[in-house]
Design a protein around this motif. Structure first.
Motif, PDB file in Angstrom:
ATOM      1  N   ARG A  26      -3.044  -1.685   1.789  1.00 49.82           N
ATOM      2  CA  ARG A  26      -1.798  -2.392   1.537  1.00 49.82           C
ATOM      3  C   ARG A  26      -1.391  -2.253   0.077  1.00 49.82           C
ATOM      4  N   ASP A  27      -0.123  -1.992  -0.156  1.00 49.92           N
ATOM      5  CA  ASP A  27       0.405  -1.942  -1.512  1.00 49.92           C
ATOM      6  C   ASP A  27       1.773  -2.587  -1.456  1.00 49.92           C
ATOM      7  N   ASP A  28       1.804  -3.848  -1.818  1.00 49.70           N
ATOM      8  CA  ASP A  28       3.027  -4.627  -1.587  1.00 49.70           C
ATOM      9  C   ASP A  28       4.233  -4.070  -2.321  1.00 49.70           C
ATOM     10  N   LYS A  32       6.079   1.041   3.383  1.00 49.57           N
ATOM     11  CA  LYS A  32       4.985   1.542   4.224  1.00 49.57           C
ATOM     12  C   LYS A  32       5.533   2.345   5.397  1.00 49.57           C
ATOM     13  N   ASN A  70       3.805   4.617   1.619  1.00 54.83           N
ATOM     14  CA  ASN A  70       2.396   4.317   1.787  1.00 54.83           C
ATOM     15  C   ASN A  70       2.141   4.428   3.288  1.00 54.83           C
ATOM     16  N   THR A 538      -4.629  -2.571  12.289  1.00 58.45           N
ATOM     17  CA  THR A 538      -4.510  -3.269  11.003  1.00 58.45           C
ATOM     18  C   THR A 538      -5.685  -4.223  10.800  1.00 58.45           C
ATOM     19  N   LYS A 584      -6.065 -12.405   3.808  1.00 58.45           N
ATOM     20  CA  LYS A 584      -5.954 -10.993   3.474  1.00 58.45           C
ATOM     21  C   LYS A 584      -5.607 -10.180   4.728  1.00 58.45           C
ATOM     22  N   ALA A 587      -2.105 -10.781   5.739  1.00 61.36           N
ATOM     23  CA  ALA A 587      -1.160 -10.040   4.897  1.00 61.36           C
ATOM     24  C   ALA A 587      -1.130  -8.566   5.300  1.00 61.36           C
ATOM     25  N   ASP A 588      -2.282  -8.006   5.609  1.00 59.87           N
ATOM     26  CA  ASP A 588      -2.341  -6.607   6.063  1.00 59.87           C
ATOM     27  C   ASP A 588      -1.508  -6.411   7.326  1.00 59.87           C
ATOM     28  N   HIS A 590       0.882  -8.056   8.508  1.00 62.64           N
ATOM     29  CA  HIS A 590       2.331  -8.184   8.353  1.00 62.64           C
ATOM     30  C   HIS A 590       2.919  -7.176   7.378  1.00 62.64           C
ATOM     31  N   TYR A 591       2.054  -6.581   6.579  1.00 65.11           N
ATOM     32  CA  TYR A 591       2.539  -5.489   5.733  1.00 65.11           C
ATOM     33  C   TYR A 591       2.771  -4.242   6.591  1.00 65.11           C
ATOM     34  N   TRP A 592       1.788  -3.936   7.417  1.00 63.51           N
ATOM     35  CA  TRP A 592       1.865  -2.680   8.171  1.00 63.51           C
ATOM     36  C   TRP A 592       2.762  -2.759   9.391  1.00 63.51           C
TER      37      TRP A 592
END
Length: 968
Positions: A26-28, A32, A70, A538, A584, A587-588, A590-592
RNA sequence: GCGGAAGUAGUCGAGUUGGCCAAAGACGCAGGACUUAAGAUCCUGUCCUUAGCGGUUCAUGGGUUCGAAUCCCUUCUUCCGCACCA
């Protein structure tokens, strides 16, 4: 040039891994992109065809990497079902074919002992798929996230998914009829014969069992028919005299059926018990009461009756069944009826066909008509007759079904079309107790284990309610808003979603898979556990690295990290997972998510993709719905079949990679055809791609190695303009995920441009390096290893796999520069063209550029076109206003007319470039080149020149962009 | 049967929001260069006709349009899915 591809590929694959380029973190701060291919079922070794889709996924992921994203590209396998079990069983019993197949594909003999165990098969192929296929092809896949549907943590995810479905009332129970093996349980009957050793083409047919009351014996003779609408045409009944029939008791009634049918009945009805047997010959001559018709009809002997089909007893409708017509004629002529069975001649004579259905193009008795039409009576060869009878039956059924209408003799059903009557009459008889529905396979089906498969009723079968109206409507709506390729899939999926009803989601018996959370006698079946899984990638990382254990992954865990429900401290307390870790993971997730692309073969269009969409829609919120689906077609064998895994026709993948190199194969997949057509596997073609790549490699090598340097000229402007234009083309192709168009640009157009640059004497080092920077970078998605090798050779920084594709530099793009070279090529081509026509040797050519007045008109015309005021009268008027032009009178008006028409259809940028160009100067500068290309002396002149040398009076035809040519 | 897709040059295949299309690219074939080691490379050509013009084509027959490979309809042919099979 001998090049060790394997070594070179391994070197760069290691470099990527060392730099962890494949690992998705993850890189906010960065956009992505998440892409998967539908994971393969573990069914043995894969073949070169499978790599087509997988390669697309990697190439798309790589493209996204080099344009600022990403990227997460995870992989996994699907082991659910009985494929691995049956493979393990065959290995365990040392089935020769299977062992041979394994060895041929590179399985070490020492492994064979272990592979008798299904889970060992799973483990083994998980390694093969990852190492021999995906890593070997250079995929930047995040192997840390690898998951398999048989992993305990995956099972936890599936349990959670089903809990959600249940909460949403999308799981229901009802009886169900399925093909089943007596020892293996339900099996899939399909042409691939995954579960079968015979009968993959069989279809389940819905028979109507008709009960004929036999007063004298106090039992029912039970016939099976596929045409309940023909009951009014029944005239007699067929039984085989040379076999024994079974008598079974069904809810107090006695039914006579063939022994095979008795067994099948037990599988589908309750309370069926054996109650003796009766010889077939004892049935002949009995009178029985036909359902619906309510008339007594006699039982006649017939040898065409097959005890394995239906009930082994047949009701006879000679009017519409060719076999019945034929048999009735023979039966009536058979003296045994009277002599042996003692049937009275009156009874026999009373059996006359009844006309019940009128079909356009047929008479009263369609069965007879079709047999006459096909001249079956004249046929001698029994095999031919059999075939023809089959054909006749089909034709008459088909025509009857579509065009037939019930005649007046058909009671309440008179006047109905056949297809309406069929359902109504069947229902009427079922309601009155004269008939029941019975399902049977239309040919023998044998399980992999060797036992015969029959249709069995399964009570309390669980279904997923894909027919749910709200869910269907919501999913359809989403499917309209997302990216779906190809376009016909976009349209079709709407219909497919509508057509989905309940779908059985669990199985009894020996299957690999997750146990059904509400009743562990069931195992969740293969399609139902592979619908929501992309999101699990994820999370799988944390299970794989042991940061969380399977038994900690309780429903509340998934509720929290996926649905953001619950309180972190409570979830942490109940699962034992630290709160920070929970957050964590959340967050992953929902990031991906949502997933950007799900890529899969066309076989998924009607099954996997729709349920993938529906499960997402059912369980996840709006902002986590999938964004895109890409469907790829197959690589087929020579005979247009899908290359079959089991039939072993194709070359094993590791061998093919060794022969051609991973990049050549990747390029082959990407460029050989559009994603949306099948291609035939052709080794020569792959070889061609290999050669093409090698040519490109040596071109680049030579460019880099060259010591020469020359000042930049117009050809340098041209090359940089072209390459920058190509950058735009690449981006717009990839916008649509069109790898084929992209590879056409990179490996064909750019290569041709580079060649032309060299041919035109381009030698500027700075230009070359700028061009190579663009070119090599563009090669990264599809041929990453070679790109990496060239990148290093050119001395560019770092790895090309992590480089960013340059943006198109608009300042470098010049229509004028590009036009000049096109112009030059067409001049050379014209010279050659004309030379071909001329007899004798040509030693010299004169090129005449257009006279000034034509150029002036052309410029005016372009200017008018830009303003949008161009028209024939407008242009002519303007020309005539000029006294200089007016002198040329008719020639001017003709030319103005032609110019106006031409300009309407040409690209304005090109026209502008031409208008700005000084043709004569350009041709003078290219004189030597044209001369070298054509091998003749070249002179350039303007049509206006004084003392013009023009023996053939050619100069007058010169127009802007098209110099006149004279050869001598 | 129902539903869907498609038929382009010797072949594989682009092109299908109508115009810049005799129709990309590759393969094959022919000629040439280089060379005589290569399933090598590089040029050129490859519907008919022809000093670059012009003509006739994109399964078939008709239609719409100033204009169609591209839109509509006929016919013929091929392929795919139709459920518990990933």
């Amino acid at each position: 040039m001998a090049r060790d591809y394997a070594e070179m590929e391994a070197k760069w694959q290691k470099a990527w891994a060392d730099n962890r380029l494949n690992e998705a973190e993850r890189d906010d701060g960065k956009p992505k992109f998440m892409i998967i291919f539908a994971y393969p079922g573990i069914t043995g070794f894969l073949h070169v065809g499978h790599l087509r889709g997988y390669t697309y996924a990697d190439a798309l992921g790589r493209y996204k990497r080099m344009t600022g994203y990403n990227v997460m590209f995870p992989v996994g396998t699907h082991g659910t079902g009985n494929g691995c079990i049956s493979l393990a069983n065959k290995i365990a019993r040392k089935d020769e074919k299977t062992v041979d197949y394994l060895v041929r594909n590179g399985c070490p003999e020492s492994m064979l002992e272990e592979l008798g165990e299904p889970m060992k098969v799973v483990e083994y192929f998980n390694e093969v798929y990852q190492n021999d296929y995906w890593r070997r092809f250079g995929f930047l896949a995040d192997f840390r996230r690898f998951t398999c549907t048989l992993y305990p943590d995956y099972a936890k995810f599936i349990e959670w998914q089903f809990t959600k479905l249940k909460e949403k009332d999308l799981l229901i129970q009802k009886p169900y009829y399925a093909p089943a093996c007596p020892s293996c349980g339900p099996v899939a009957v399909d042409p691939s014969e995954t579960d079968l050793s015979k009968g993959g083409l069989a279809e389940t047919q819905e028979y109507t069992l008709l009960k004929f009351w036999c007063e004298s014996k106090q039992f029912f003779l039970v016939a099976a028919t596929l045409r309940p609408e023909t009951v009014y045409g029944q005239v007699c009944f067929w039984a085989r005299p040379d076999m024994d029939y079974a008598i079974v008791s069904v809810n107090g009634e006695k039914w006579v059926v063939a022994p095979e049918a008795a067994e099948k009945l037990k599988l589908q009805f309750d309370g069926v018990e054996d109650a003796g047997t009766i010889p077939g010959k004892d049935l002949i001559g009995l009178m029985c009461r036909a359902p619906m018709l309510h008339k007594e009809i006699p039982v006649f002997p017939a040898d065409f009756v097959d005890p394995a089909i239906g009930t082994g007893l047949v009701t006879s409708v000679p009017s519409d069944a060719p076999a019945d017509w034929d048999s009735l004629e023979k039966a009536k002529a058979n003296p045994d009826l009277v002599d042996v069975y003692g049937i009275s001649q009156d009874v026999i004579d009373a059996v006359q066909p009844i006309s019940i259905i009128s079909i356009k193009g047929y008479g009263d008795f369609p069965a007879k008509d079709i047999m006459d039409r096909m001249k079956i009576a004249d046929m001698k060869d029994p095999a031919k007759v059999k075939e023809a009878m089959e054909e006749a039956k089909k034709t008459v059924y088909k025509d009857g079904y579509h065009m037939g209408r019930m005649k007046d003799v058909c009671g309440d059903f008179a006047g109905l079309s056949v297809n309406e009557a069929k359902d109504k009459m069947r229902q009427a008889m079922v309601d009155s107790g004269e008939a029941v529905i019975f399902r049977d396979l239309n040919m023998e089906v044998v399980c992999r284990c060797g036992k015969t498969v029959h249709i069995r009723r399964i009570d309390d079968q669980w279904f997923i309610k894909y027919g749910d109206e709200q869910l269907t409507a919501d999913t359809k709506k989403h499917a309209r808003d997302m990216f779906l390729q190809p376009p016909e899939f976009y349209d079709n999926v709407q219909g497919t979603l509508d057509w989905y009803r309940e779908r059985a989601c669990v199985r009894l018996g020996k299957w690999l898979g997750t146990k059904f959370p509400f009743d562990d006698k069931w195992t969740i079946e293969a399609i139902s556990d592979s619908t929501l899984y992309p999101i699990y990638y994820t999370i799988s990382l944390y299970a794989n690295t042991k940061q969380i254990e399977a038994d900690q992954m309780k429903p509340e865990f998934f509720d929290y990290v996926i649905l953001e429900e619950g309180n972190v401290d409570e979830v942490s307390a109940s699962t034992g997972i630290p709160a920070e870790l929970l957050d964590k993971i959340k967050a992953d997730v929902h990031y991906w998510y949502p997933l950007d692309i799900n890529l899969g073969g066309k076989e998924h269009m009607t099954v996997h993709f729709p349920v993938f969409l529906m499960n997402h829609r059912a369980i996840l919120p709006d902002d986590m719905q999938p964004k895109g689906i890409l469907v790829n077609w197959y690589v087929t064998g020579k005979n247009k079949d899908k290359i079959s895994k089991s039939k072993g026709g194709a070359q094993p993948i590791p061998g093919a990679v060794a022969d051609y190199g991973a990049d050549a194969m990747r390029l082959y997949y990407a460029n050989v055809a559009s994603m949306f057509v099948d291609v035939e596997w052709d080794e020569d073609l792959v070889f061609n791609y290999k050669q093409r790549l090698e040519r490109i490699v040596s071109t680049v090598e030579e460019l880099i190695a060259s010591e020469e340097d020359a000042p930049a000229g117009s050809i340098d402007m041209w090359l940089l303009s072209r390459f920058n234009t190509h950058l735009d083309e690449i981006r717009s192709s990839m916008e649509k995920y069109d790898l084929r168009q992209m590879t056409l640009t990179v490996y064909f157009d750019m290569a041709a441009d580079m060649r032309w640059y060299e041919r035109r004497g381009g030698k500027n080092k700075a230009t070359i390096m700028k061009a190579l920077r663009i070119w090599i970078n563009s090669m990264m998605p599809v041929t990453p290893h070679i790109a990496e090798e060239l990148w290093a050779m050119a001395g560019f920084e770092g790895l090309v796999a992590s480089a960013q594709l340059p943006e198109c530099d608009p300042a470098a793009v010049s229509a004028v520069a590009e036009y000049g070279e096109n112009y030059l090529q067409s001049v050379i081509s014209d010279v050659n063209e004309i030379r071909k026509m001329v007899d004798g040797d040509v030693t010299k050519t004169v090129l005449y550029t257009a006279p000034g007045w034509k150029n002036a008109i052309y410029k005016d015309a372009v200017a008018m076109a830009e303003e949008g005021t161009l028209g024939i009268p407008e242009l002519t008027k303007k020309c005539m206003a000029d006294p200089e032009l007016k002198k040329n009178g008719k020639a001017v008006s003709d030319f103005a007319k032609k110019t106006a028409i031409d300009l309407k259809r040409t690209n304005l940028a090109t026209a502008k470039a031409l208008a700005e160009m000084d043709e004569k100067a350009f041709l003078v500068s290219a004189k030597d080149f044209i001369s070298a290309e054509t091998g003749i002396t070249v002179d350039v002149a303007g049509a206006d020149d004084e003392n013009l040398y023009d023996p053939a009076n050619k100069a007058r035809v010169a127009t802007p962009g098209r110099p006149a040519i004279y050869l001598e």
